[in-house]
Scaffold this motif. Sequence first.
Motif, PDB file in Angstrom:
ATOM      1  N   VAL A 311      26.594 -44.707  21.486  1.00 20.66           N
ATOM      2  CA  VAL A 311      25.575 -43.796  20.946  1.00 20.66           C
ATOM      3  C   VAL A 311      24.742 -43.158  22.050  1.00 20.66           C
ATOM      4  O   VAL A 311      23.911 -42.296  21.764  1.00 20.66           O
ATOM      5  CB  VAL A 311      24.651 -44.538  19.943  1.00 20.66           C
ATOM      6  CG1 VAL A 311      25.444 -45.028  18.751  1.00 20.66           C
ATOM      7  CG2 VAL A 311      23.903 -45.692  20.613  1.00 20.66           C
ATOM      8  N   ASN A 312      24.971 -43.556  23.290  1.00 20.19           N
ATOM      9  CA  ASN A 312      24.247 -42.965  24.416  1.00 20.19           C
ATOM     10  C   ASN A 312      25.130 -42.069  25.276  1.00 20.19           C
ATOM     11  O   ASN A 312      24.795 -41.784  26.430  1.00 20.19           O
ATOM     12  CB  ASN A 312      23.610 -44.062  25.270  1.00 20.19           C
ATOM     13  CG  ASN A 312      22.290 -44.537  24.704  1.00 20.19           C
ATOM     14  OD1 ASN A 312      21.258 -43.890  24.863  1.00 20.19           O
ATOM     15  ND2 ASN A 312      22.318 -45.679  24.012  1.00 20.19           N
ATOM     16  N   GLY A 313      26.268 -41.655  24.732  1.00 19.59           N
ATOM     17  CA  GLY A 313      27.048 -40.626  25.403  1.00 19.59           C
ATOM     18  C   GLY A 313      28.252 -41.084  26.177  1.00 19.59           C
ATOM     19  O   GLY A 313      28.788 -40.323  26.992  1.00 19.59           O
ATOM     20  N   LEU A 314      28.739 -42.316  25.952  1.00 16.93           N
ATOM     21  CA  LEU A 314      29.908 -42.789  26.690  1.00 16.93           C
ATOM     22  C   LEU A 314      31.116 -41.867  26.488  1.00 16.93           C
ATOM     23  O   LEU A 314      31.875 -41.617  27.427  1.00 16.93           O
ATOM     24  CB  LEU A 314      30.265 -44.213  26.251  1.00 16.93           C
ATOM     25  CG  LEU A 314      31.495 -44.836  26.918  1.00 16.93           C
ATOM     26  CD1 LEU A 314      31.242 -45.076  28.405  1.00 16.93           C
ATOM     27  CD2 LEU A 314      31.895 -46.146  26.245  1.00 16.93           C
ATOM     28  N   LEU A 315      31.283 -41.372  25.282  1.00 18.19           N
ATOM     29  CA  LEU A 315      32.463 -40.563  24.958  1.00 18.19           C
ATOM     30  C   LEU A 315      32.235 -39.063  25.176  1.00 18.19           C
ATOM     31  O   LEU A 315      33.137 -38.269  24.903  1.00 18.19           O
ATOM     32  CB  LEU A 315      32.890 -40.806  23.503  1.00 18.19           C
ATOM     33  CG  LEU A 315      33.168 -42.261  23.112  1.00 18.19           C
ATOM     34  CD1 LEU A 315      33.674 -42.324  21.684  1.00 18.19           C
ATOM     35  CD2 LEU A 315      34.166 -42.918  24.060  1.00 18.19           C
ATOM     36  N   ARG A 316      31.062 -38.675  25.650  1.00 16.01           N
ATOM     37  CA  ARG A 316      30.741 -37.251  25.774  1.00 16.01           C
ATOM     38  C   ARG A 316      31.700 -36.490  26.687  1.00 16.01           C
ATOM     39  O   ARG A 316      32.033 -35.325  26.406  1.00 16.01           O
ATOM     40  CB  ARG A 316      29.302 -37.093  26.254  1.00 16.01           C
ATOM     41  CG  ARG A 316      28.754 -35.670  26.121  1.00 16.01           C
ATOM     42  CD  ARG A 316      27.262 -35.636  26.436  1.00 16.01           C
ATOM     43  NE  ARG A 316      26.516 -36.405  25.446  1.00 16.01           N
ATOM     44  CZ  ARG A 316      25.590 -37.301  25.752  1.00 16.01           C
ATOM     45  NH1 ARG A 316      25.314 -37.579  27.025  1.00 16.01           N
ATOM     46  NH2 ARG A 316      24.932 -37.938  24.812  1.00 16.01           N
ATOM     47  N   PRO A 317      32.203 -37.077  27.792  1.00 12.20           N
ATOM     48  CA  PRO A 317      33.097 -36.304  28.669  1.00 12.20           C
ATOM     49  C   PRO A 317      34.499 -36.083  28.103  1.00 12.20           C
ATOM     50  O   PRO A 317      35.321 -35.435  28.756  1.00 12.20           O
ATOM     51  CB  PRO A 317      33.170 -37.173  29.935  1.00 12.20           C
ATOM     52  CG  PRO A 317      31.994 -38.079  29.873  1.00 12.20           C
ATOM     53  CD  PRO A 317      31.790 -38.338  28.417  1.00 12.20           C
ATOM     54  N   LEU A 318      34.805 -36.622  26.925  1.00 10.76           N
ATOM     55  CA  LEU A 318      36.157 -36.518  26.383  1.00 10.76           C
ATOM     56  C   LEU A 318      36.565 -35.065  26.147  1.00 10.76           C
ATOM     57  O   LEU A 318      35.764 -34.233  25.707  1.00 10.76           O
ATOM     58  CB  LEU A 318      36.272 -37.280  25.065  1.00 10.76           C
ATOM     59  CG  LEU A 318      36.362 -38.801  25.129  1.00 10.76           C
ATOM     60  CD1 LEU A 318      36.327 -39.391  23.733  1.00 10.76           C
ATOM     61  CD2 LEU A 318      37.635 -39.248  25.862  1.00 10.76           C
ATOM     62  N   LEU A 384      37.157 -41.212  32.950  1.00  6.24           N
ATOM     63  CA  LEU A 384      37.974 -42.416  32.795  1.00  6.24           C
ATOM     64  C   LEU A 384      37.292 -43.419  31.870  1.00  6.24           C
ATOM     65  O   LEU A 384      37.945 -44.028  31.010  1.00  6.24           O
ATOM     66  CB  LEU A 384      38.238 -43.053  34.165  1.00  6.24           C
ATOM     67  CG  LEU A 384      39.144 -42.275  35.122  1.00  6.24           C
ATOM     68  CD1 LEU A 384      39.295 -43.043  36.431  1.00  6.24           C
ATOM     69  CD2 LEU A 384      40.515 -42.021  34.508  1.00  6.24           C
ATOM     70  N   TRP A 385      35.983 -43.589  32.012  1.00  3.69           N
ATOM     71  CA  TRP A 385      35.262 -44.490  31.119  1.00  3.69           C
ATOM     72  C   TRP A 385      35.316 -43.981  29.683  1.00  3.69           C
ATOM     73  O   TRP A 385      35.424 -44.778  28.733  1.00  3.69           O
ATOM     74  CB  TRP A 385      33.815 -44.656  31.576  1.00  3.69           C
ATOM     75  CG  TRP A 385      33.615 -45.824  32.481  1.00  3.69           C
ATOM     76  CD1 TRP A 385      33.256 -45.804  33.795  1.00  3.69           C
ATOM     77  CD2 TRP A 385      33.780 -47.206  32.133  1.00  3.69           C
ATOM     78  NE1 TRP A 385      33.193 -47.086  34.297  1.00  3.69           N
ATOM     79  CE2 TRP A 385      33.507 -47.967  33.298  1.00  3.69           C
ATOM     80  CE3 TRP A 385      34.136 -47.873  30.965  1.00  3.69           C
ATOM     81  CZ2 TRP A 385      33.569 -49.355  33.316  1.00  3.69           C
ATOM     82  CZ3 TRP A 385      34.203 -49.264  30.974  1.00  3.69           C
ATOM     83  CH2 TRP A 385      33.923 -49.989  32.137  1.00  3.69           C
ATOM     84  N   ALA A 386      35.233 -42.676  29.505  1.00  5.33           N
ATOM     85  CA  ALA A 386      35.314 -42.123  28.157  1.00  5.33           C
ATOM     86  C   ALA A 386      36.677 -42.393  27.531  1.00  5.33           C
ATOM     87  O   ALA A 386      36.774 -42.770  26.353  1.00  5.33           O
ATOM     88  CB  ALA A 386      35.030 -40.617  28.199  1.00  5.33           C
ATOM     89  N   LEU A 390      37.289 -44.867  24.438  1.00  5.90           N
ATOM     90  CA  LEU A 390      37.894 -44.374  23.201  1.00  5.90           C
ATOM     91  C   LEU A 390      39.096 -45.224  22.802  1.00  5.90           C
ATOM     92  O   LEU A 390      39.259 -45.568  21.616  1.00  5.90           O
ATOM     93  CB  LEU A 390      38.320 -42.916  23.372  1.00  5.90           C
ATOM     94  CG  LEU A 390      39.013 -42.296  22.151  1.00  5.90           C
ATOM     95  CD1 LEU A 390      38.069 -42.247  20.954  1.00  5.90           C
ATOM     96  CD2 LEU A 390      39.553 -40.902  22.477  1.00  5.90           C
ATOM     97  N   VAL A 391      39.959 -45.555  23.766  1.00  2.00           N
ATOM     98  CA  VAL A 391      41.123 -46.386  23.446  1.00  2.00           C
ATOM     99  C   VAL A 391      40.670 -47.743  22.904  1.00  2.00           C
ATOM    100  O   VAL A 391      41.209 -48.238  21.910  1.00  2.00           O
ATOM    101  CB  VAL A 391      42.015 -46.573  24.690  1.00  2.00           C
ATOM    102  CG1 VAL A 391      43.112 -47.616  24.421  1.00  2.00           C
ATOM    103  CG2 VAL A 391      42.651 -45.249  25.089  1.00  2.00           C
ATOM    104  N   ALA A 392      39.666 -48.349  23.538  1.00  2.00           N
ATOM    105  CA  ALA A 392      39.163 -49.640  23.057  1.00  2.00           C
ATOM    106  C   ALA A 392      38.571 -49.504  21.662  1.00  2.00           C
ATOM    107  O   ALA A 392      38.816 -50.342  20.783  1.00  2.00           O
ATOM    108  CB  ALA A 392      38.118 -50.195  24.024  1.00  2.00           C
ATOM    109  N   LEU A 393      37.793 -48.446  21.424  1.00  2.00           N
ATOM    110  CA  LEU A 393      37.191 -48.244  20.106  1.00  2.00           C
ATOM    111  C   LEU A 393      38.257 -48.043  19.036  1.00  2.00           C
ATOM    112  O   LEU A 393      38.200 -48.657  17.957  1.00  2.00           O
ATOM    113  CB  LEU A 393      36.249 -47.035  20.150  1.00  2.00           C
ATOM    114  CG  LEU A 393      35.578 -46.660  18.826  1.00  2.00           C
ATOM    115  CD1 LEU A 393      34.693 -47.789  18.330  1.00  2.00           C
ATOM    116  CD2 LEU A 393      34.787 -45.363  18.972  1.00  2.00           C
ATOM    117  N   LEU A 394      39.230 -47.186  19.323  1.00  2.00           N
ATOM    118  CA  LEU A 394      40.302 -46.958  18.355  1.00  2.00           C
ATOM    119  C   LEU A 394      41.107 -48.226  18.108  1.00  2.00           C
ATOM    120  O   LEU A 394      41.510 -48.515  16.973  1.00  2.00           O
ATOM    121  CB  LEU A 394      41.220 -45.835  18.847  1.00  2.00           C
ATOM    122  CG  LEU A 394      40.613 -44.427  18.897  1.00  2.00           C
ATOM    123  CD1 LEU A 394      41.627 -43.440  19.461  1.00  2.00           C
ATOM    124  CD2 LEU A 394      40.155 -43.987  17.514  1.00  2.00           C
TER     125      LEU A 394
END
Length: 435
Positions: A311-318, A384-386, A390-394
Amino acid sequence: MQLSSFAPDPYILILTGAGLLIALVAWLPLALKRLPLSLPIVCIGIGAAIFSLPAVTLRPLPLDYPDFTERFTEFVVIIALMGAGLKLDRPFSWRKWSVTWRLLAITMPIGILAITALGGWMLGLSWVAALLLAASLAPTDPVLASDVQVGPPKTGEEDEVRFGLTSEAGLNDGFAFPFVHLAIALGLATTTGKPWAGQWLLHNVLWEIGAGLIGGWLIGRLFGWLTFHVPADTKLSRTGDGLIAIAATFVSYGVTELIHCYGFLAVFVTALTLRRSHRDHEFNRQMHDITEQVERLAMMVLLLLFGGALVNGLLRPLQLVDVAAAAAILLIIRPIGGLIALAGFKARFSEKITLAFFGIRGVGSFYYLAYGLNHMELTVGERLWAIVGLVALLSILLHGLTVTPVMRQLDRSQGRDPDADDAAPPPSRREPASA
């Protein structure tokens, strides 16, 4: 004291939150046992809710806390590896562990090659970054895979599927590490021009794997002797204190890391060797139980932080192509690699597809990526973190929502009642006077 001056003491808030977290650790697995919902999903949701509150200003993004991210994920993984090794009832042998060797020797290399190609050609990453991504995402996770692993020692919950997924998760963390070091070596070579192949092969592959296996075995033998075979008055199994498993975890990891070999591999081998010292003793259950409790508590804290990062933007660079790649890793690369490895293996197709499908990604991937980024300079760290996030979340969502119905159906197909009460620990075993 005036009520208007009252303000919550952060220490009291932390104690209250810790108490609630421990209560959830104890209660949630029971509440979710028959539901198509997993503990990690709930933990991520709670973390996302907490870190969305205006009063919470901490942003637990991994790149903001690189050293903490590496060390905390490392801690969670080594505890999980000890628990996984203690669970396994099956004696070690090349033939009886054939499903494990297939997944390690065929499925994981296929995954590394495919994800590297995907990263280089589809995602436009440098080949160094693509290899680090592949090394992080190829191994399955020993932490988040508890729902597809074998049950506690001597409970009889060790069919081929659960055994294969547990043993694979225990060993592939160690065997994936050389590829993380390969990415680091290639990254350094591009800037320094120094030769890398000999150092990588001799040290990162041969020495670190070989010494990790031998070191883990020796430490497991030592703790097995102290626990079960010293004179009766001083053997550790008489204490009933399962904390000895945590001690073995830390000693195994610490000693082997001091001699620069793979501590993950050593911890799992230590656990297998310790269990082998007295395979049927009830103390194995006590060691497993305390390890599982520590692992579950640490895992929940980590997933709360993961929810906060989301919720703090980890996936924002995707980018859109990253989402497609993440889906391909989980739905195409792992299942196909698993089925290729299991061709000719004596099992029903339903068992093979279950083994191939449940390649859960999570905390181990976080650790490898954090380690790699902490040991070399890459400009695409946020992306890379994004992707890994995402893979871990999915994976947590996909596998968490399907694991209960799939494993219950697997139990029914093998003549087990998935609604039966958990098997009780084995009855007390009286030791001979001469032991």
